[in-house]
Design an enzyme around this catalytic site. Structure first.
Site, PDB file in Angstrom:
ATOM      1  N   CYS A 114      28.258  33.892  59.583  1.00  0.00           N
ATOM      2  CA  CYS A 114      27.791  35.214  59.141  1.00  0.00           C
ATOM      3  C   CYS A 114      26.722  35.122  58.042  1.00  0.00           C
ATOM      4  O   CYS A 114      26.068  36.116  57.734  1.00  0.00           O
ATOM      5  CB  CYS A 114      28.962  36.052  58.655  1.00  0.00           C
ATOM      6  SG  CYS A 114      30.255  36.209  59.893  1.00  0.00           S
ATOM      7  N   HIS A 251      26.255  41.567  54.253  1.00  0.00           N
ATOM      8  CA  HIS A 251      26.819  41.335  55.582  1.00  0.00           C
ATOM      9  C   HIS A 251      27.868  42.404  55.868  1.00  0.00           C
ATOM     10  O   HIS A 251      28.699  42.723  55.015  1.00  0.00           O
ATOM     11  CB  HIS A 251      27.442  39.939  55.608  1.00  0.00           C
ATOM     12  CG  HIS A 251      28.268  39.686  56.813  1.00  0.00           C
ATOM     13  ND1 HIS A 251      27.823  39.959  58.082  1.00  0.00           N
ATOM     14  CD2 HIS A 251      29.529  39.178  56.954  1.00  0.00           C
ATOM     15  CE1 HIS A 251      28.765  39.628  58.953  1.00  0.00           C
ATOM     16  NE2 HIS A 251      29.796  39.159  58.291  1.00  0.00           N
ATOM     17  N   ASN A 281      31.647  43.759  62.862  1.00  0.00           N
ATOM     18  CA  ASN A 281      31.010  42.571  62.285  1.00  0.00           C
ATOM     19  C   ASN A 281      30.210  41.868  63.386  1.00  0.00           C
ATOM     20  O   ASN A 281      30.794  41.304  64.316  1.00  0.00           O
ATOM     21  CB  ASN A 281      32.119  41.664  61.723  1.00  0.00           C
ATOM     22  CG  ASN A 281      31.583  40.389  61.102  1.00  0.00           C
ATOM     23  OD1 ASN A 281      30.427  40.034  61.277  1.00  0.00           O
ATOM     24  ND2 ASN A 281      32.447  39.701  60.380  1.00  0.00           N
TER      25      ASN A 281
END
Ligand code: ACO
Length: 334
Positions: A114, A251, A281
């Site tokens: 990520c 993020h 996500n």
């Protein structure tokens, strides 16, 4: 002469299929209320069978190039952040390069989960600051839906698919990327991982051991602490205080992680961009998707100090402060 790297265009691609929390209620022991209250997620996009990290990244890249007014043949380098590419090799970046009809310039992937997009953007920045390249395409593209055990309610509800891209261009005018902070702590490798197919291919096929595994509470604590700390360091490197950040684009993993980190940094909610509610996500794609939506929503003005920060598997982290503009586009003509 000092060279600055500024964002000259951006694009994104989200698969058409929307899977809402309520759609998952029927097949898992979960609820919209549980997912939303723990994560802030209401729905996510899921790639169609024929869609891949390279096809989605290509679509996002085309949008970014069109906005920047850059022909694919003008690119000097292509960097793709992904850990869910359709092939172990060649790099997703090579597939996107071919799809674009770019020259035979360098193309490589960055795997930092990520944190990948900010890692990739940092790398692109270095190639421009060094004077080696003038125009670099940076893409984040992920198909996490194919890494998930859809019977594991603890993980499958968290993720979604998508892609985002930016064109970085050299400029002699001060602006653009002002600081980069990269970090990794491999002692946390078991907190969040997907086993590789080379670890034990037969076992993976038989037992489904190629699925994402995660220690949720450990990752949660790490993320809250690290998002704030990495952003502080990036602000310090850029010569500003955290509270002088105009827009914080972290993020997009979990709304609770984002608000706890923003609070630790002394940033009001108006300075924080979130879209985790709609996409979940999307790993390395989350920051370029959020950046493009923030620009489109008029949340970025010339001179704004923007903080980008990614955290995730590694455990890894990456943060930067950039100055928006000068003259950065605020809408996508596509
Ligand atoms: N629906 C209903 N119940 C669930 C679900 C679900 N989807 N998932 C887990 N539960 C249950 C658990 O089984 C557990 O039940 P038990 O008490 O009977 O054992 C209970 O809910 C509590 O589980 P916890 O894991 O303690 O729940 P927590 O409040 O910590 O929230 C979560 C879990 C949302 C995963 C949280 O830990 C988190 O967000 N962690 C960060 C993970 C993350 O964002 N990962 C993404 C990659 S890393 C990154 O991008 C930063």
């Amino acid at each position: 002469m000092e060279r600055f790297a500024r964002i000259a265009g951006w694009g994104r691609y989200l698969p058409a299929q929307v899977v809402a929390n309520r759609d998952l209620e029927g097949r898992l022991d979960t609820s919209d209320e549980w997912i939303f209250s723990r994560t802030g997620i209401r729905e996510r996009r899921i790639a169609a069978p024929e869609e891949t990290a390279s096809s989605m990244g290509l679509a996002a890249a085309r949008g970014a190039l069109a906005m920047a007014g850059v022909h694919p043949q003008e690119l000097d380098l292509i960097i793709v952040a992904t850990c869910s590419a359709e092939r172990v090799f060649p790099a997703c970046a090579s597939l996107i390069q071919h799809g674009l009809g770019a020259r035979t310039v360098g193309a490589f992937d960055v795997n930092a989960a990520c944190s990948g997009f900010v890692y990739a953007l940092s790398a692109g920045h270095q190639f421009i600051a060094s004077g080696l390249h003038r125009t670099v395409l940076v893409v984040g593209s992920e198909v996490f839906s194919r890494l998930l055990d859809w019977d594991d309610r603890a993980t499958c509800v968290l993720f979604g698919d998508g892609a985002g891209a930016v064109v970085l261009q050299a400029s002699e005018e001060p602006g653009g990327i002002r600081s980069c902070v990269l970090g990794s702590d491999g002692s946390g490798a078991d907190a969040l991982y997907v086993p590789g197919i080379c670890a034990s291919p037969l076992e993976a096929q038989r037992n489904g051991h190629h699925f994402l595994a995660m220690n949720g509470p450990q990752v949660f604590k790490f993320a809250v602490r690290t998002v704030a700390e990495a952003t502080r360091q990036a602000a310090w490197q850029a010569g500003i205080l955290p509270e002088e950040i105009d827009l914080f684009i972290p993020h997009q993993a979990n709304a609770r992680i984002i608000s706890a980190a923003a609070e630790a940094l002394g940033l009001s909610q108006e300075k924080v961009f979130t879209n985790v509610e709609r996409y979940g996500n999307t790993s390395a794609a989350s920051i370029p998707i959020a950046l493009s939506e923030a620009a489109e929503a008029g949340r970025l003005r010339d001179g704004d100090r923007v903080a980008l920060v990614g955290v995730g598997g590694g455990l890894s982290w990456a943060a930067m402060v950039l100055e928006w503009g000068p003259g950065a586009p605020s809408y996508n003509p596509e």
